[in-house]
Design a protein around this motif. Sequence first.
Motif, mmCIF file in Angstrom:
data_model
loop_
_atom_site.group_PDB
_atom_site.id
_atom_site.type_symbol
_atom_site.label_atom_id
_atom_site.label_comp_id
_atom_site.label_asym_id
_atom_site.label_seq_id
_atom_site.Cartn_x
_atom_site.Cartn_y
_atom_site.Cartn_z
ATOM 1 N N SER A 21 7.732 3.964 -1.514
ATOM 2 C CA SER A 21 7.440 4.492 -0.175
ATOM 3 C C SER A 21 6.506 5.695 -0.271
ATOM 4 O O SER A 21 5.547 5.821 0.494
ATOM 5 C CB SER A 21 8.740 4.876 0.534
ATOM 6 O OG SER A 21 8.472 5.489 1.779
ATOM 7 N N ALA A 22 6.770 6.575 -1.228
ATOM 8 C CA ALA A 22 5.933 7.767 -1.411
ATOM 9 C C ALA A 22 4.524 7.380 -1.826
ATOM 10 O O ALA A 22 3.550 7.918 -1.294
ATOM 11 C CB ALA A 22 6.557 8.690 -2.460
ATOM 12 N N ALA A 25 2.689 6.085 1.182
ATOM 13 C CA ALA A 25 2.398 7.173 2.124
ATOM 14 C C ALA A 25 1.319 8.112 1.585
ATOM 15 O O ALA A 25 0.407 8.506 2.325
ATOM 16 C CB ALA A 25 3.675 7.949 2.436
ATOM 17 N N ILE A 39 8.886 9.861 4.030
ATOM 18 C CA ILE A 39 8.995 9.006 2.843
ATOM 19 C C ILE A 39 10.341 8.286 2.820
ATOM 20 O O ILE A 39 10.421 7.085 2.576
ATOM 21 C CB ILE A 39 8.804 9.838 1.550
ATOM 22 C CG1 ILE A 39 7.354 10.329 1.459
ATOM 23 C CG2 ILE A 39 9.190 9.033 0.315
ATOM 24 C CD1 ILE A 39 7.138 11.426 0.444
ATOM 25 N N LYS A 57 9.700 17.726 -4.066
ATOM 26 C CA LYS A 57 8.615 16.815 -3.691
ATOM 27 C C LYS A 57 7.595 16.672 -4.815
ATOM 28 O O LYS A 57 7.033 15.595 -5.024
ATOM 29 C CB LYS A 57 7.943 17.307 -2.406
ATOM 30 C CG LYS A 57 6.885 16.362 -1.869
ATOM 31 C CD LYS A 57 6.288 16.896 -0.568
ATOM 32 C CE LYS A 57 5.133 16.043 -0.087
ATOM 33 N NZ LYS A 57 4.515 16.605 1.140
#
Length: 191
Positions: A21-22, A25, A39, A57
């Motif tokens: 997902s990260a 993105a 995320i 992060k």
Amino acid sequence: MITIPYPKGHKIKVRNKIVESAAQAFRASGIQDVSVPFIMKGAGLTHGGFYAHFDNKEQLVAEACRYAISDTIALLRKVADQEKQNPKINTVIDYYLSPYHRDNTEMGCIIPALSGEISRCSEEVRQVFTSELERMVSFISTLAEVDTSKGSALFSTMVGSLVLARSVNHSELSDNLLSAGKKYAKELAMT
């Protein structure tokens, strides 16, 4: 109340979903404009579970870079392996500098997407990005059958052409930048 334990490998699967997902993105929107809750939502999770998997992060950015480069190399290897006639590097150049790759940033190479931001990241993230960039240059160099210096110039031409083609709001100019990049990248690969 009976608590049923998660199946073996559950935590790794969840972590991988977060990294995927990260990567998607960050490819689409960069690092700065993407929040942890965004995320986590993209992974189908609540943001409260983030810290069970990552310290911060920055750690996620580093892992997303590793994942995304591996993903891109695997895709480019698959593209190259489908070619039977022309030099494989030409097929990779054609794909990398295609309108499809330009227009689908969320699935594309993370290097042009993040290069402008990486210099402002932590040393840990910069180190991971550096080693992943070296891995990509090595892949391109091997595929083109050139030394690392020429492979670096070739990949730089590809990345620069893609960055500029994505940056402009004039479709004809964008297409021309891709075409010119393809032409000169192929010439560089053959010299």
